[in-house]
Design an enzyme around this catalytic site. Structure first.
Site, PDB file in Angstrom:
ATOM      1  N   ASP A 195      -0.277   3.970  -5.722  1.00 34.39           N
ATOM      2  CA  ASP A 195       0.293   3.444  -4.530  1.00 34.39           C
ATOM      3  C   ASP A 195       1.014   4.484  -3.735  1.00 34.39           C
ATOM      4  O   ASP A 195       1.584   5.359  -4.143  1.00 34.39           O
ATOM      5  CB  ASP A 195       1.417   2.324  -4.830  1.00 34.39           C
ATOM      6  CG  ASP A 195       1.951   1.634  -3.508  1.00 34.39           C
ATOM      7  OD1 ASP A 195       1.405   1.111  -2.824  1.00 34.39           O
ATOM      8  OD2 ASP A 195       3.113   2.246  -3.233  1.00 34.39           O
ATOM      9  N   GLU A 231      -4.298   5.851  -3.124  1.00 36.61           N
ATOM     10  CA  GLU A 231      -4.140   5.243  -1.901  1.00 36.61           C
ATOM     11  C   GLU A 231      -3.771   6.236  -0.982  1.00 36.61           C
ATOM     12  O   GLU A 231      -2.531   6.793  -0.827  1.00 36.61           O
ATOM     13  CB  GLU A 231      -3.075   4.099  -1.912  1.00 36.61           C
ATOM     14  CG  GLU A 231      -3.055   3.413  -0.603  1.00 36.61           C
ATOM     15  CD  GLU A 231      -1.729   2.939   0.096  1.00 36.61           C
ATOM     16  OE1 GLU A 231      -1.823   2.003   1.062  1.00 36.61           O
ATOM     17  OE2 GLU A 231      -0.894   3.432  -0.282  1.00 36.61           O
TER      18      GLU A 231
HETATM   19  C1  QV4 Z   1      13.195  -2.404   6.502  1.00 34.68           C
HETATM   20  C2  QV4 Z   1      12.735  -1.780   7.727  1.00 34.68           C
HETATM   21  C3  QV4 Z   1      12.780  -0.416   7.860  1.00 34.68           C
HETATM   22  C4  QV4 Z   1      14.125   0.159   7.232  1.00 34.68           C
HETATM   23  C5  QV4 Z   1      14.284  -0.421   6.001  1.00 34.68           C
HETATM   24  C6  QV4 Z   1      15.757  -0.234   5.391  1.00 34.68           C
HETATM   25  O1  QV4 Z   1      11.430  -2.153   8.194  1.00 34.68           O
HETATM   26  O2  QV4 Z   1      12.518   0.518   8.707  1.00 34.68           O
HETATM   27  O3  QV4 Z   1      13.888   1.510   6.933  1.00 34.68           O
HETATM   28  O4  QV4 Z   1      14.301  -1.962   5.912  1.00 34.68           O
HETATM   29  O5  QV4 Z   1      15.881  -0.323   3.873  1.00 34.68           O
HETATM   30  C7  QV4 Z   1       9.220  -4.211   2.987  1.00 34.68           C
HETATM   31  C8  QV4 Z   1       9.432  -4.543   4.219  1.00 34.68           C
HETATM   32  C9  QV4 Z   1       9.917  -3.597   5.253  1.00 34.68           C
HETATM   33  C10 QV4 Z   1      11.434  -3.048   4.525  1.00 34.68           C
HETATM   34  C11 QV4 Z   1      10.825  -2.405   3.286  1.00 34.68           C
HETATM   35  C12 QV4 Z   1      12.300  -2.044   2.608  1.00 34.68           C
HETATM   36  O6  QV4 Z   1       8.319  -5.114   4.932  1.00 34.68           O
HETATM   37  O7  QV4 Z   1      10.241  -4.018   6.538  1.00 34.68           O
HETATM   38  O8  QV4 Z   1      11.977  -2.069   5.319  1.00 34.68           O
HETATM   39  O9  QV4 Z   1      10.424  -3.683   2.532  1.00 34.68           O
HETATM   40  O10 QV4 Z   1      13.215  -3.153   2.220  1.00 34.68           O
HETATM   41  C13 QV4 Z   1       4.544  -3.151   0.874  1.00 34.68           C
HETATM   42  C14 QV4 Z   1       4.491  -3.706   2.356  1.00 34.68           C
HETATM   43  C15 QV4 Z   1       5.729  -3.289   2.892  1.00 34.68           C
HETATM   44  C16 QV4 Z   1       6.982  -3.561   2.141  1.00 34.68           C
HETATM   45  C17 QV4 Z   1       6.898  -2.615   0.833  1.00 34.68           C
HETATM   46  C18 QV4 Z   1       7.903  -2.640  -0.093  1.00 34.68           C
HETATM   47  O11 QV4 Z   1       3.560  -3.291   3.013  1.00 34.68           O
HETATM   48  O12 QV4 Z   1       6.032  -4.111   4.107  1.00 34.68           O
HETATM   49  O13 QV4 Z   1       8.307  -3.010   2.827  1.00 34.68           O
HETATM   50  O14 QV4 Z   1       5.707  -3.116   0.076  1.00 34.68           O
HETATM   51  O15 QV4 Z   1       8.310  -4.047  -0.293  1.00 34.68           O
HETATM   52  C19 QV4 Z   1       1.799   3.326   5.139  1.00 34.68           C
HETATM   53  C20 QV4 Z   1       1.622   4.097   3.794  1.00 34.68           C
HETATM   54  C21 QV4 Z   1       1.010   3.242   2.736  1.00 34.68           C
HETATM   55  C22 QV4 Z   1       1.594   1.890   2.429  1.00 34.68           C
HETATM   56  C23 QV4 Z   1       1.582   1.141   3.886  1.00 34.68           C
HETATM   57  C24 QV4 Z   1       2.043  -0.255   3.908  1.00 34.68           C
HETATM   58  O16 QV4 Z   1       0.981   5.350   4.033  1.00 34.68           O
HETATM   59  O17 QV4 Z   1       1.120   3.898   1.380  1.00 34.68           O
HETATM   60  O18 QV4 Z   1       2.213   1.978   4.750  1.00 34.68           O
HETATM   61  N1  QV4 Z   1       0.582   1.208   1.712  1.00 34.68           N
HETATM   62  C25 QV4 Z   1       1.444   1.011   0.260  1.00 34.68           C
HETATM   63  C26 QV4 Z   1       1.127  -0.533  -0.492  1.00 34.68           C
HETATM   64  C27 QV4 Z   1       1.660  -1.542   0.434  1.00 34.68           C
HETATM   65  C28 QV4 Z   1       3.232  -1.237  -0.035  1.00 34.68           C
HETATM   66  C29 QV4 Z   1       3.453   0.205  -0.143  1.00 34.68           C
HETATM   67  C30 QV4 Z   1       2.680   1.032  -0.034  1.00 34.68           C
HETATM   68  C31 QV4 Z   1       4.922   0.679  -0.577  1.00 34.68           C
HETATM   69  O19 QV4 Z   1      -0.579  -0.900  -0.010  1.00 34.68           O
HETATM   70  O20 QV4 Z   1       1.493  -2.866  -0.001  1.00 34.68           O
HETATM   71  O21 QV4 Z   1       4.180  -1.719   1.304  1.00 34.68           O
HETATM   72  O22 QV4 Z   1       5.112   0.338  -2.048  1.00 34.68           O
HETATM   73  O23 QV4 Z   1       0.477   3.358   5.674  1.00 34.68           O
END
Ligand code: QV4
Ligand code: CA
Length: 477
Positions: A195, A231
């Protein structure tokens, strides 16, 4: 790290998103093994944050709290039983490894009861402390979060979405992650989806993967390395590219699904240009990538590689089992956070199988759709053969063979195809595995005749539900 370690003659991976380990074990035995799937990508098995607002979203699994194997999918013993049973059924397990970061910047408890303070980088369940996360010394944004994807240092050293970013340059963090991955290898897993690989330095990954032990020799034979696919969302236009990660495994090719979607949704190029999709379209070499049409993020409007308009019912390489894909007319999810089907106590519901082979109890199983599993078999039969006998009868009317083993014809624009075509196949009567199944030597769908010259007559109504014909030498009547 490039070899997927499939049992011989298998090739396709399905993603059983948030399934319980007991259900995946059963699915390996009763369906995935018999139907020729190579592997299952499972959701992160390690302890993660319990997110209450919104209530238990799917994405909480991407906020690690420790590397103990305890989630709503099950405990360590259930995980081990699943891996053992799946390997026995000829199906591999790939673990979604979340190793770039821990939780968001708040305090709480994990699914195994461990406490955490994300902002202070305190994760006693590992244990990690403040020195184990990157900070102002190497991340130079005001809030130590990523804002500018045009700055590689920032993308690697700052917090993705505010998630506590691990100091992967340190021997201690590298060791903890390698221990976690080695524990899973010891249970018999075959590989890892890494990831957020874009957010880690290739050199750090090289060091961590260099610490991994070989796969279990009793299952895979001696000297086998884990399969690694990273990824990296690279749609062009950013300094970090897929290529930087070729040395540490394969990468996820997000461009592939987007290009195919653009064609079949008729947004850009026509299908008649597809004959050289891949390297001919400036994509990386086949053996460096994993291709898929949609994933758990872009089916829910998350991630950067989306906007391809493909959602449920679209994935062939990577299908998934999950409820709650309620799309509006723009293809957006009504709820992009909703977790898996659950009971009143928030435990994950069992996957129940209907008499028609579909899943119920809130679950959707794309990997059990006839068109999907029959094309998994098609892929197994034609594996290793080249694309030949290319035909473009119209902009969106295409057909081609894979060597002399399989042949497929597709109409993508609602037009009518009525033409003769060279199939490259031996003469005989074949079962069209899109309209039906090949069962005990008979065909429940349309039969297609190939004459002594290898020619057939193709008749496809582009407005039908499945404007596709697929035949192969494994399904001859
Ligand atoms: C929030 C605010 C942020 C702030 C933060 C403060 O939005 O601006 O800085 O609070 O703490 C969740 C929430 C998100 C929150 C975050 C932290 O949606 O709003 O931030 O938690 O509390 C998944 C989801 C995310 C989720 C994350 C962790 O998609 O929404 O965030 O899990 O639970 C880029 C990357 C790529 C990534 C993609 C999503 O290059 O690597 O973004 N894809 C992978 C996974 C994806 C996962 C993650 C990475 C993180 O496929 O499913 O994100 O592990 O493109
Ligand atoms: Ca990082």
């Amino acid at each position: 790290y490039l070899d997927p370690q499939c049992a011989s003659g298998r090739d396709t991976v399905t993603h059983l998103f948030e399934w319980k380990w007991t259900d995946i074990k059963a699915e390996c035995e009763i369906f995935l093994g018999p139907y020729g799937y190579c592997a299952v990508q499972v959701s992160p098995p390690n302890e993660h944050a319990v997110v209450a607002n919104p209530n238990r979203p799917w994405y909480e699994r991407y906020q690690p709290v420790s590397y103990n194997i305890i989630t709503r999918s099950g405990n360590e013993q259930q995980f081990r039983d699943m891996v053992t049973a799946c390997n026995k059924a000829g199906v591999r397990i790939y673990v979604d490894a979340v190793i770039n970061h821990m939780t968001g910047s708040y305090t709480g408890h994990g699914t195994g009861g461990s406490s955490f303070d994300g902002n202070a980088c305190r994760f006693p369940g590992v244990p990690y402390g403040p020195n184990d996360c990157n900070g102002h010394d190497n991340c130079h944004t005001r809030d130590i979060s990523i804002h500018n994807y045009g700055n590689s240092d920032e993308v690697r050293n700052c917090r993705l979405l505010g998630l506590a970013d691990l100091r992967l340059g340190s021997d201690y963090a590298r060791g903890k992650i390698a221990d976690y991955m080695n524990k899973l290898i010891g249970f018999g897993v075959a590989g890892f989806r890494v990831d957020a690989a874009k957010h880690m330095w290739p050199g750090d990954l090289e060091n961590i993967f260099g610490r991994l032990q070989n796969l279990r020799s009793d299952v895979f034979g001696s000297g086998k390395k884990p399969f690694i696919y990273q990824e990296v969302i690279d749609m062009g236009g950013e300094p970090i590219t897929m290529k930087e990660y070729f040395g540490t495994g394969r990468v996820t090719n997000f461009k592939y699904g987007v290009e195919l979607a653009n064609i079949f949704l008729r947004h850009s190029n026509q299908a008649k240009w597809l004959s050289n999709i891949g390297e001919g379209w400036s994509m990386p070499p086949t053996n460096n990538v994993v291709v898929f049409l949609s994933n758990h993020d872009n089916q829910r409007g998350h991630g950067g590689g989306d906007s391809n308009g493909i959602h449920a019912g679209s994935s062939v390489w990577l299908s998934k089992g999950h409820e709650q894909l309620r799309l509006d007319t723009n293809g957006d999810d009504h709820n992009n956070w909703q977790g898996p089907p659950h009971n009143g106590d928030m435990s994950i519901k069992n996957v129940t199988i209907n008499s028609d082979m579909s899943c119920i109890n809130g679950w959707i199983c794309e990997h059990r759709w006839r068109q999907t599993y029959n094309m998994v078999a098609f892929r197994n039969v034609v594996g290793g053969t080249p694309l030949q006998n290319w035909h473009a009868f119209g902009d969106y009317q295409i057909a081609f063979s894979r060597g002399n083993k399989g042949f497929i014809a597709i109409v993508g624009d609602g037009s009518h195809l009525n033409a003769n075509a060279q199939t490259g196949l031996p003469s005989g009567t074949y079962c069209d595995v899109i309209s039906g199944n090949y069962e005990n030597g008979a065909c429940t769908g349309n039969k297609i005749h190939v004459d002594g010259n290898g020619d057939t007559h193709l008749k496809i109504d582009g407005n039908s539900d499945d404007p596709v014909i697929a035949i192969h030498i494994g399904a001859k009547v």
